[in-house]
Enzyme design. Structure first.
Site, PDB file in Angstrom:
ATOM      1  N   GLY A   1       0.827  -1.208   0.000  1.00 38.22           N
ATOM      2  CA  GLY A   1       0.000   0.000   0.000  1.00 38.22           C
ATOM      3  C   GLY A   1       0.852   1.245   0.000  1.00 38.22           C
TER       4      GLY A   1
ATOM      5  N   GLY B   1       0.521   5.906   0.435  1.00 38.81           N
ATOM      6  CA  GLY B   1      -0.281   7.093   0.713  1.00 38.81           C
ATOM      7  C   GLY B   1       0.580   8.327   0.645  1.00 38.81           C
ATOM      8  N   GLY B   2       0.107   9.444   1.203  1.00 39.97           N
ATOM      9  CA  GLY B   2       0.849  10.688   1.146  1.00 39.97           C
ATOM     10  C   GLY B   2       2.170  10.626   1.885  1.00 39.97           C
TER      11      GLY B   2
ATOM     12  N   LYS C   1       5.262   4.557   1.371  1.00 38.53           N
ATOM     13  CA  LYS C   1       4.766   3.212   1.102  1.00 38.53           C
ATOM     14  C   LYS C   1       4.745   2.358   2.360  1.00 38.53           C
ATOM     15  CE  LYS C   1       5.950   2.778  -3.808  1.00 38.53           C
ATOM     16  NZ  LYS C   1       6.638   1.957  -4.829  1.00 38.53           N
TER      17      LYS C   1
ATOM     18  N   LYS D   1       5.794   1.081   7.596  1.00 38.35           N
ATOM     19  CA  LYS D   1       5.402   2.315   6.912  1.00 38.35           C
ATOM     20  C   LYS D   1       6.619   3.222   6.813  1.00 38.35           C
ATOM     21  CE  LYS D   1       2.669   5.644   8.726  1.00 38.35           C
ATOM     22  NZ  LYS D   1       1.444   6.344   9.140  1.00 38.35           N
TER      23      LYS D   1
ATOM     24  N   ASP E   1      -8.900  12.227  13.077  1.00 39.23           N
ATOM     25  CA  ASP E   1      -8.983  11.837  11.660  1.00 39.23           C
ATOM     26  C   ASP E   1      -9.710  10.500  11.526  1.00 39.23           C
ATOM     27  OD1 ASP E   1      -8.648  12.312   8.971  1.00 39.23           O
ATOM     28  OD2 ASP E   1      -6.616  11.497   8.886  1.00 39.23           O
TER      29      ASP E   1
END
Length: 962
Positions: free
Chosen positions: A647, A649-650, A653, A668, A764
């Site tokens: 995966g 995201g901002g 990876k 992460k 969030d």
């Protein structure tokens, strides 16, 4: 109260005296000082109050007015102050590649009436794009790509009649493309604009036919990786100058391709892959400039190989996968002079594959997997490049022919390209902060990543595709008098957005390190598109890394005011006094302007934590969280291999890894340009190392080694709740399972609010931050924005608004007062998302408003049949407790926080709904449920397995001490 004549006289003398003592306009000086007060890591010589005379790095003046700010890759952090409005003569503003510049873009920027170039590439600006930008009538270059802007594209930008470059790509923009509606302007007004770069956003709705006309000068139209629906408007065929077209990766874009697409005779790159296009395969006859064509994974009508296959003289790459094209492939296709790649897998090509003896010497790959080819003929010299026929009748079981072997075995891919360094001997090893240049000189390079949005080639193994780029770039830097000695590029690959990505290193000429002024110049050349690559590479953008300057190479910060001493001595005594007075006034004004807004308090546990050090003396010993070395994590992830990529995201990876103990973990890794800064990184480590609950993702450890920011979590295999609701994960959630997932998430959030000490507001809550484990237990994740409340366990904190649009509590947004009820609001939105499987905010439709408007409590299912996710079915009996669930969700999204329930109350009510839906025997008692509201610290928060709802174990709810 008015000024006396004496004071007016004094003020006029002060102004005249200040003009003698300073070169910079006082307003510009005060404005720049106020802007600088909001920033860290400013250039070394930003001292004093006379930017023009003192030649501040990155500041260019015309006369006594500031006309240009160029500060890319300086590592600036902070926000852009509204005081930017004082620089009324500003023409260029470039703050690119400062990933820690964040916050909203001030609306006052719209008052810079002389601004021509606004370039903010690769920062972290967020919020909506100010509509006031539409007032910048002289704007030519608008580049806001690779930030975190949200909301819709302001219609007012249609007023920018001089705009040439318009880049909003790689943000979080939503809504439709605005067009002129008789009152408000739209993008169709921008007839002089040549570049529409809007890819990698969340734009939606139909592509309006009015947006294109024969008057437009567009050469690049990039709408890829969005959520557009409807069909491609036929007016597309009017854009005769168009050279690059990308509609790919819009999964709801359907209908036939306009038949007049072959009017686009200058089109070189055509991307239509991964949509829902129907009708006949487009006829590309006459499009002689086409070099790259990808129309894979659509729903075109089945057909035989079209005649235009062999009529495209410039074709290098033809990607037509999974389109049900049949018939025999024409031999002439393999003889096209420039062809490099033919990816035609998943079709119905049949008969004999005849490559012939005159195939192109450029042809590197023929991929015909899963077709119906029964024989092959290769005349003359044997075709020795990669040919794949796996899944065809020709490849019978046991076949040993190379073309019948699956890729990755006997047909390995070529090694990635890297600039050659022919250094037979290097006198001494390079220092730790230096690299060996292609010219065999140790130096500190300026580094970054080039992203080419639509190159005309696909062969990444051939140096002939990259050497011209290196030579061209070096030549053009030399013409621009920039001290670049040599250039290195390496690791080119096509990323998930179909952009060609490669690393770039620029080495200084005649010195070991670039100066601050050099970096200002080089960064501007790349961000401002001053450098144009060879045409084969197409449109690009660059994301630069922060450059580290050695102390002995910094531009001296000594003020030049001593040079003005004779002038000051020569002034009269009265003038000196007045000069002192004007300095006092200017300083007073500047201090008022530059007083920064109060920022969030940072966790005291990390005040002395040096993020670049891994020594035991600088990193707090956090219980339950292990500190890994970078080499350890590289080993457990197989060198962060693509095979372990699970995966992104901002922040970067996520990789799957296996610890020596056999435990699976998720790693992460924050990348350069990450949306997660050091504060978010530290926040997540601190909070997750203190909280332990079965419905909160566990932190295994972290890494600060070698300037890396890496978090290691428990491995949660079934993806996110969002992926399940959209069908992307393959995990199907019926109503009972959705209730249990929501219950688990509610327990995790209630634990943060009611048992953590001090209480924690997640800030969030959303479906993509709820993970599902192997038994579909929910785990709340991503604590980068979380905020501890007061030590008393209640109350509120005043803090900068952060969160995700669509889930954000409007009361928090308006007041900046953060409470636990802000999470409750977000959780209510998540509940409505679970019922409808719709995005909270899409196409200007807000799910909260949609449900409130549709609810009719006199009908079964509250009359929400049209909104309920069709996957759940329409029978009320299958959705037991739905009405109560919707009632609870709507209470959670009440406008006033005081009217919302606590998360403990939410848990209790959802538990009752689970029972109504048939949760099975043995689930938690009513007395256990009530303990959420009473804040009993011994409550286990357990027993919500989706398959065996019988209590289970008792996970720890104890919060580890700081």
């Amino acid at each position: 109260m008015g000024l006396s004549p004496w004071l007016l006289f004094l003020f006029s003398v002060l102004v005249q005296t200040s003009a003698i003592l300073a070169d910079t306009d006082p307003g510009d000086s005060a404005g720049l000082t106020a802007i600088a007060a909001n920033w860290k890591n400013k250039p070394s010589n930003w001292n004093g109050d006379d930017p023009c005379r003192d030649k501040w790095i990155g500041i260019i003046c015309t006369g006594n007015r500031v006309t240009s700010i160029r500060l890319s890759s300086f590592g600036l952090s902070g926000t852009l102050s509204g005081d930017i409005q004082t620089l009324t003569e500003l023409v260029y503003l470039d703050l690119s590649y400062n990933k820690d510049l964040s916050g909203p873009l001030p609306s006052t920027i719209g008052s810079l009436s002389n601004l021509q170039n606004l370039i903010l590439v690769g920062c972290s600006f967020s919020g909506e794009i100010p509509k006031e930008l539409g007032q910048l009538s002289k704007l030519i270059f608008l580049s806001l790509n690779s930030n975190k802007f949200s909301g819709s594209i302001p219609a007012s930008l249609g007023n920018l009649s001089k705009l040439y470059w318009f880049d909003l790509a790689d943000n979080k923009l939503t809504g439709t493309l605005p067009i002129f509606d008789g009152t408000n302007p739209g993008l169709d007004n921008l007839t002089n604009t040549k570049h529409f770069h809007f890819g990698i956003n969340q734009l939606s709705g139909t592509i309006p036919r009015e947006i294109f006309s024969s008057k437009m000068k567009l050469i690049h139209l990039l709408l890829d990786n969005n959520n557009f629906s409807g069909s491609i408007p036929p007016t597309l065929g009017l854009l005769n100058p168009l050279e690059v077209l990308r509609f790919d990766n819009n999964p709801q874009l359907g209908g036939p391709v306009p038949s007049n697409i072959n009017n686009l005779t200058k089109l070189a790159e055509l991307h239509l892959e991964n949509c829902k296009l129907t009708g006949p395969l487009p006829d590309l006859t006459g499009m002689s400039a086409l070099s790259f064509v990808d129309m894979s994974n659509n729903s075109f009508n089945a057909s035989d190989a079209p005649n235009w296959f062999t009529t495209l003289p410039s074709l290098t790459s033809l990607f037509l996968e999974n389109l049900q094209i049949g018939g025999q492939l024409p031999q002439a296709l393999f003889s096209l002079p420039a062809v490099q790649t033919l990816r035609l897998r998943g079709n119905r090509f049949n008969g004999t594959l005849t490559i012939g003896s005159d195939f192109s010497t450029q042809l590197q790959l023929i991929d015909l997997q899963n077709n119906q080819i029964s024989a092959i003929t290769v005349g003359g010299s044997q075709y020795s490049k990669t040919l794949i026929l796996v899944g065809n009748p020709i490849c019978v079981p046991g076949s040993t022919d190379n073309y019948c072997v699956a890729p990755g075995h006997s047909n390995p891919t070529a090694a990635p390209y890297s600039t050659a360094r022919n250094c037979s001997a290097v006198p001494t090893p390079c220092l730790s902060n230096q690299l060996l240049s292609p010219a065999c000189i140790c130096a500190v390079p300026y580094r970054g990543t080039l992203f080419f949005r639509s190159p005309s080639f696909s062969d990444l193994s051939s140096p002939s595709n990259f050497v011209p780029l290196e030579q061209d770039m070096k030549t053009k830097f030399a013409k621009l008098n920039v001290p670049v000695d040599s250039i290195a590029i390496h690791e080119p690959f096509f990323d998930s957005n179909n952009n060609l990505q490669m690393s770039l290193e620029l080495f200084p000429s005649g010195k070991v390190q670039f100066s601050e002024q050099d970096i200002s110049d080089v960064g501007f050349i790349l961000s401002n598109q001053t450098y144009k690559p060879p045409a084969m590479f197409g449109p690009y953008y660059f994301i630069g890394q922060q450059y580290s300057f050695a102390n002995d190479l910094l531009v001296p910060s000594t003020s030049k005011k001593t040079n003005r001493l004779p002038l000051i001595i020569g002034a009269s005594a009265g003038g000196a006094v007045l000069a002192a007075a004007v300095v006092a006034i200017v300083v007073c004004i500047a201090r008022r302007k530059r007083t920064p807004k109060r920022t969030e308090d940072r966790s005291q546990s990390f005040v002395s934590w040096d993020m670049k050090s891994t020594s035991a003396s600088t990193v707090p010993q956090l219980r339950g969280a292990r500190m890994f070395s970078f080499d350890e994590l590289r080993k457990i992830t197989n060198n962060f291999s693509e095979a372990n990529d699970i995966g992104n995201g901002g922040y970067g990876k996520v990789y799957r890894g296996t610890l020596p103990s056999g435990q699976l973990v998720a790693v992460k890794r924050s990348e350069q340009g990450s949306l997660q800064g050091s504060l978010e990184f530290r926040t997540e480590i601190e909070l997750l190392s203190r909280v332990h609950h079965k419905n909160v993702v566990s932190l295994v450890g972290f890494c600060l080694d070698q300037d890396e920011q890496i978090l290691v979590y428990e491995y949660v295999p079934n993806g996110t709740l969002k992926e399940s609701l959209t069908g992307k994960s393959g995990v199907r959630l019926d109503w009972r399972r959705r209730l249990r997932v929501v219950l688990g998430a509610a327990k995790g959030v209630a634990y943060l609010h009611e048992l953590a000490d001090p209480p924690i507001v997640h800030r969030d809550i959303k479906s993509s931050n709820v993970l599902l484990d192997e038994r579909l237990n929910a785990k709340v994740s991503d604590f980068g924005l979380s905020k501890p409340l007061g030590e008393d366990g209640r109350g509120q904190v005043t803090t900068q608004v952060k969160g995700t649009m669509g889930y954000l509590d409007p009361e928090y947004y308006m007041t900046q007062q953060l409470t636990e009820k802000s999470d409750v609001y977000s959780f209510g939105v998540l509940m409505l998302e679970v019922v409808t499987a719709r995005k909270p905010l899409e196409r200007n439709r807000y799910i909260v408003r949609e449900v409130k408007a549709a609810v009719d409590r006199s009908k079964d299912m509250y009359g929400l049949h049209e909104l309920v996710d069709p996957v759940l079915g329409a029978a009320p009996s299958a959705l037991a407790g739905l009405e109560q669930f919707v009632d609870l969700a709507l209470r959670c999204v009440e406008e006033a926080g005081a009217d919302r329930p606590s998360m403990g109350e939410v848990v209790g009510e959802i538990e009752r709904m689970v029972k109504m839906a048939g949760g099975g025997p043995g689930h938690e008692s009513a007395s256990e449920s009530m303990s959420y509201a009473s804040r009993t610290p011994r409550h286990p928060y357990g027993g919500d397995s989706p398959f065996d709802y019988s209590g289970g174990g008792m996970p720890s709810t104890r919060v580890e001490p700081k």
